[in-house]
Design an enzyme around this catalytic site. Sequence first.
Site, PDB file in Angstrom:
ATOM      1  N   GLU A  70      -6.375   9.668  53.792  1.00 16.65           N
ATOM      2  CA  GLU A  70      -5.051  10.211  53.511  1.00 16.65           C
ATOM      3  C   GLU A  70      -4.611   9.841  52.092  1.00 16.65           C
ATOM      4  O   GLU A  70      -4.043  10.659  51.367  1.00 16.65           O
ATOM      5  CB  GLU A  70      -4.016   9.667  54.512  1.00 16.65           C
ATOM      6  CG  GLU A  70      -4.372   9.893  55.963  1.00 16.65           C
ATOM      7  CD  GLU A  70      -5.106   8.720  56.609  1.00 16.65           C
ATOM      8  OE1 GLU A  70      -4.795   8.401  57.760  1.00 16.65           O
ATOM      9  OE2 GLU A  70      -5.998   8.123  55.962  1.00 16.65           O
ATOM     10  N   CYS A  96      -2.528   4.965  59.355  1.00 17.74           N
ATOM     11  CA  CYS A  96      -2.064   3.580  59.475  1.00 17.74           C
ATOM     12  C   CYS A  96      -0.678   3.466  58.821  1.00 17.74           C
ATOM     13  O   CYS A  96      -0.155   4.443  58.279  1.00 17.74           O
ATOM     14  CB  CYS A  96      -3.060   2.643  58.781  1.00 17.74           C
ATOM     15  SG  CYS A  96      -3.017   2.776  56.961  1.00 17.74           S
ATOM     16  N   CYS A  99      -0.676   4.340  54.932  1.00 21.81           N
ATOM     17  CA  CYS A  99      -0.750   5.790  54.717  1.00 21.81           C
ATOM     18  C   CYS A  99       0.529   6.472  55.182  1.00 21.81           C
ATOM     19  O   CYS A  99       0.997   7.417  54.547  1.00 21.81           O
ATOM     20  CB  CYS A  99      -1.965   6.375  55.441  1.00 21.81           C
ATOM     21  SG  CYS A  99      -3.531   5.819  54.713  1.00 21.81           S
TER      22      CYS A  99
END
Length: 145
Positions: A70, A96, A99
Site C-alpha cells: 500500500e 496495517c 498503511c
Amino acid sequence: MDITHLVATRSSCMRRQVGALLVKDRNILATGYNGVPSGITHCEATGCLRAKLGVPSGERHELCRGLHAEQNAIIQAAKHGTTINGATLYCTTMPCIICTKMIINAGIKTVIYGEGYTDELAREMIAEAAIEVIQFSPPPAEQTL
C-alpha cells in the site's frame, strides 16, 4: 483482485507477498508490492531482519527493510504526480495501522482486500475515517455438467 495477486508476485519479501492497486474511474493509477526501496539490497541477500530479531507478524512494522504494498502504491502515485484522492485501494491483505494512516491522509475512500490482518487499531481508525472497507469474496465457480 486477480491483478493484485499478479502484482504481489513482484514482491522481494521472504515472509509474505502482498500486492496493491490504486484505482479511480475504472483506471489503474498505481501499483505496489512489498519489498525493499529501489536500489537497496534485497532481503534474500541480507536475510530477513524481522526473522533475525524474532519479530512476530503484525508487530513492530518499523523493524523491516521493506515497505508495504500500500505504501509503495501511494509513493508511486506521488512520484509520478498522480492524484489518488477519492481512489479505491485493492490489496491482497487488509492494511496495517501504518498503511491505514497513509490511506486516510491520501484521501482514499474505499479499501477492498482479500485476506484479513489482525490490527484492531487499523480497523478502528479506518472506520472512524468513514472509509468503506470490503472483504473480497470471489464469485462461486461455475459448475459444469
